[in-house]
Design an enzyme around this catalytic site. Structure first.
Site, short mmCIF file in Angstrom:
data_model
loop_
_atom_site.label_atom_id
_atom_site.label_comp_id
_atom_site.label_asym_id
_atom_site.label_seq_id
_atom_site.Cartn_x
_atom_site.Cartn_y
_atom_site.Cartn_z
N LYS A 104 -1.90 0.64 -110.89
CA LYS A 104 -1.98 1.86 -110.07
C LYS A 104 -0.60 2.48 -109.85
CE LYS A 104 -6.09 0.37 -107.46
NZ LYS A 104 -6.63 0.02 -106.12
N ASP A 130 -3.56 -5.38 -110.68
CA ASP A 130 -4.29 -4.15 -110.39
C ASP A 130 -3.39 -3.14 -109.68
OD1 ASP A 130 -6.90 -2.71 -110.34
OD2 ASP A 130 -6.62 -2.86 -108.19
#
Length: 861
Positions: free
Chosen positions: A725, A721
């Site tokens: 980003k 994750d």
């Protein structure tokens, strides 16, 4: 009184035996229809009664053109060419008669007699080398007379008592050959006397369109649109319930489909709208056609005869005012125009100038397409057909010769090569901003408007543009007003229509926020935020006018129970998110926004579909932006022309303005040199709990229970994750271009992904002791563990790091995120953005903030 219908067939609708028989089947079906009660017309209908039908027909396709050519050849003295044309007509009608599967006893003799009469008339013209308007009308009338006899035969073959009638025996007109007009009173009386007797006997009159008779008994023609006019004159005289015009198109389109391929059929037009469209280039109806039926309120239905079943409901023209979901219904255009301007400072305040302009043009029989006058009265601009431009210029210079000499009028300016664009719709009346939207749309297309006119009735906005720009202007306005989409019937211009992709925890929280903040949106932006579509992986629920609150609440309860949207009443199953977008954008939504709160890879297709259609996108889904670089470029390219907007703040910092800050730096000309920070509120929470003595496995379980983790916690723990980003920021900042491998060290092995929660927590225990030991080692050095991302030119690194406890990352607590931007401007002291970065409410609020930003930008436009 039984229902009475008038059916008119154009030339292509009876072009050959097959089409004649198809027309006969349609009439037989109409005549056999039983009445269940009052119809749409002005008079009562007898329940259970049969429908009476009158048929009006044009000549077969190509016949009138052949007669015109033969007449012209004869007038030029070329009798052989004229005779050749008549012979071709004889062959066509003989072949059609032979192919008709109908009783034709004695019909060939009738057709031969008509053709012999035409041949004699053409021969006389050739002998005299003179074609008078009277002779021309007599010759042209033969096309309709031949057609009614063939169509009547086809109707008899379908079991109807069909009787051919020539309108030049009873339809009274004035004596203007080639453009005859009906005579009030006398026309109605003649029609009734001729048609009521056969109707009373249950027969079907088949009447020639286009022709009538003058007071001296000679045949006249009604000019352009004459057959349609014949049908409406008959309908008005008999008090018909409806007129159906069978033609080669499915109805009236929102624009010419040859110019605008995605133009749509307009299901209903008011008489005035139809007349305006006809005047401004629409060729389905002539303005004169509408006049007889508008007074009594008899509807006209336009349908296709080229498809079995009539090609749908077509277009109904009647007295209703139905704005639908937008005040503009159609965009039309006339080409081949010239602007003629009478200009002069001495004209200001002088009465009668406009009257003199029109008088001069009327003397030359020149019709004005459009007029525009400056408020200073220093110029009057007229649009006229280019064929009359020279005559108009001469007439005006003659009229204003003295004024030009004494300087009252500066000049007569002629600008050829003009197209007139018209936006038509009764719904424009009292709707502010329509002219502004028209001008803005053409301005964005860099189309120069030469003149503009709008009547006080607000039915039509007309603009003169260079003819070379006309097609582009029509397409631009058609798209601006959403006419390529299905009319929802809901006129709600102050609306923001949201299509929600994803109805999990974040999606449900977002829906609740939207409902709760709806009054705020209305006050702040003047827009009502409404959810029109709701989707999950099973399918979607679509309500183009907005999902009612009760239904929306029920859908959320349904999802909380773990049941798929496809099981909801009226929902549609779908395997791919793009299906919802395609279906929703078929409708005329207002300021549509696709909102993606999924983690689905195939949502990228839905985003591209939306952006290509000019639909804005708000996304919390990292996967498309962090996926293949080619996909990232495709999304950026879809935004390049500024038609659609995209906001993706929640992909990086939930509710923090991280992307917004980055874009602000770039927009002001700053250049990024590096970005670093803690991009995961989830891992920030986990690290804080480990510092407080909680084992890793228990810290993760607590974070999941609070809704901080991704649906699969391994997405967070393995660093995927954060890596996404970081990659999104790297790409937007321009620090990374092309594909790049992220140097990633996760907290756990990504092979744990997909395990059931209990099994995952059990397997995580093997990481508890090593993680506690690393935390203790960092503490002994005056440091703390943070899961960091570092972005430099061409490089992205993500992993666990020990940082000084008094550094910005070291000072973080709980779910806070932190991003440090280093740039040419912020070098010694980086720009820091810090705040909460995890949790369902925070993410939902971040998405809502992006929606609000789009609302603000769209309202401003």
């Amino acid at each position: 009184m039984s229902r009475l219908e008038v059916h008119k067939f154009g030339g292509t609708s009876i072009a050959g035996a097959e089409r004649l028989q198809a027309a006969a089947r349609r009439i037989a079906a109409a005549a056999a229809a039983e009445q269940a009660g009052p119809g749409p017309g002005p008079g009562p209908n007898e329940p259970g009664g049969r429908t009476n039908v009158v048929v009006v027909t044009s000549a077969m396709a190509g016949v009138t053109d052949t007669l015109l050519a033969a007449s012209a050849s004869a007038a030029a003295g070329d009798g052989a060419a004229a005779a050749e044309g008549i012979a071709a007509l004889r062959e066509l009608h003989d072949r059609t008669l032979a192919e008709l599967e109908a009783p034709v006893n004695g019909l060939k003799a009738e057709l031969d007699a008509l053709l012999d009469d035409v041949a004699a008339a053409v021969e006389a013209v050739a002998s005299l080398r003179e074609l008078t308007p009277r002779s021309r009308d007599r010759i042209l009338a033969a096309g309709e007379k031949l057609a009614v006899r063939l169509l009547a035969a086809a109707l008899r073959g379908a079991g109807l008592d069909a009787r051919p009638l020539d309108a030049d025996a009873f339809l009274e007109t004035d004596g203007r050959h080639g453009a005859a007009a009906s005579l009030p009173g006398a026309t109605d009386a003649g029609i009734r006397a001729a048609l009521r007797p056969p109707l009373a006997e249950g027969a079907v009159p088949v009447v020639t369109g286009f022709i009538g008779r003058s007071a001296d008994g000679s045949t006249t023609t009604l000019g352009r649109g004459g057959s349609d006019l014949s049908a409406t004159l008959i309908a008005a005289a008999l008090g018909a319930d409806e007129v159906t015009i069978w033609t080669d198109v499915d109805g009236v389109y929102s624009a010419d489909p040859r110019t605008v391929p995605d133009a749509r059929i307009v299901p209903q037009l008011n008489y005035r709208e139809a007349a305006e469209l006809a005047y401004y280039g629409g060729k389905v109806l002539h303005p004169r056609t509408i006049i007889p039926v508008a007074g009594p309120g008899i509807p006209i239905r336009i349908r296709s005869s080229l498809e079995e079943g009539g090609g749908g409901g077509g277009t109904v023209v009647d007295g209703r005012v139905t704005p639908g979901s937008h005040p503009v219904k159609c965009i039309s255009a006339i080409r081949g125009q010239t602007l003629v301007s009478v200009e002069g400072k001495g004209m200001a305040g002088v009465p009668g100038v406009a009257a003199r302009v029109f008088q001069a043009l009327a003397g030359e029989q020149i019709s004005v397409t459009m007029i525009s006058q400056s408020s200073s009265e220093a110029s009057i601009t007229l649009a006229i057909p280019s064929a009359h431009a020279l005559a108009a210029e001469r007439a005006l210079k003659r009229e204003f010769r003295g004024d030009i000499t004494n300087g009252m009028v500066d000049d007569i300016v002629v600008r050829p090569g003009i197209g007139i664009i018209a936006a038509v719709g009764l719904g424009m009346a009292h709707t502010p901003g329509i002219a502004g939207r028209v001008m803005s749309a053409l301005g964005r297309a860099r189309t120069n408007v030469r003149a503009i006119a709008q009547g006080s009735s607000e039915l039509n906005i007309s603009l003169a543009v260079d003819e070379r720009d006309a097609d582009g202007a029509v397409r631009r306005l058609h798209h601006t007003f959403g006419l390529h989409r299905l009319d929802t019937g809901d006129d709600a211009p102050d609306r923001l229509d949201l299509m929600l992709l994803g109805s999990g925890k974040v999606g449900r929280a977002l829906v609740e926020l939207i409902v709760e903040r709806r009054p705020h949106f209305l006050r702040r932006f003047g827009l009502e935020a409404r959810i029109v579509a709701l989707a999950d992986r099973s399918g979607y629920l679509l309500r183009p006018s907005g999902i009612p609150l009760e239904e929306l609440t029920g859908a959320l309860s349904h999802k909380r129970e773990g049941r798929p949207i496809s099981e909801l009443p009226g929902a549609r199953p779908a395997k791919h998110p793009a299906a919802m977008v395609r279906d929703a954008l078929r409708h005329r939504l207002v300021r549509p926004v696709l909102v993606d709160v999924t983690n689905a890879a195939d949502a990228a297709e839905a985003m591209l579909e939306a952006l290509a259609a000019g639909c804005d996108v708000v996304t919390a889904n990292k996967i498309p932006l962090a996926g293949p670089y080619e996909l990232f470029q495709a999304l950026r390219a879809a935004l390049a022309d500024g038609t659609a907007l995209m906001r993706a703040e929640a992909t990086v910092g939930a509710g923090l303005p991280i992307i917004d800050t980055l874009e602000m730096l770039l927009a002001t000309g700053d250049r990024l040199t590096g970005v670093e920070g803690c991009f995961s509120g989830t891992l920030g929470f986990v690290m804080t709990r480990i510092e407080e003595g909680l084992p890793l496995s228990e810290a993760v379980a607590e974070a999941a229970a609070l809704g901080y983790t991704e649906p699969d916690p391994v997405e967070d723990l393995a660093g995927a994750d954060v890596a996404r980003k970081a990659l999104i920021l790297a790409r937007i900042s321009g620090l990374v271009t092309g594909e790049v491998d992220v140097a990633l060290e996760g907290l756990v092995d990504k092979a744990l992904a997909g395990l059931p929660r209990d099994e995952l927590y059990r397997r995580l225990r093997q990481y508890d002791a090593p993680m506690a030991e690393r935390a203790a080692a960092a503490r002994r050095e005056g440091k703390v563990l943070r899961f960091m991302a570092r972005i430099a030119p061409g490089r992205v690194e993500v992993g666990l790091a020990a940082v000084p406890i008094d550094s910005p990352p070291g000072a973080l607590h709980g779910t806070d995120n932190l991003v440090l931007f280093r740039s040419e401007r912020y070098d010694d002291r980086p720009l820091v953005v810090v705040g909460p970065g995890a949790g369902i409410p925070v993410t939902a609020m971040g998405v809502l903030t992006d929606i609000a930003r789009i609302a603000a930008e769209r309202r401003a436009k």
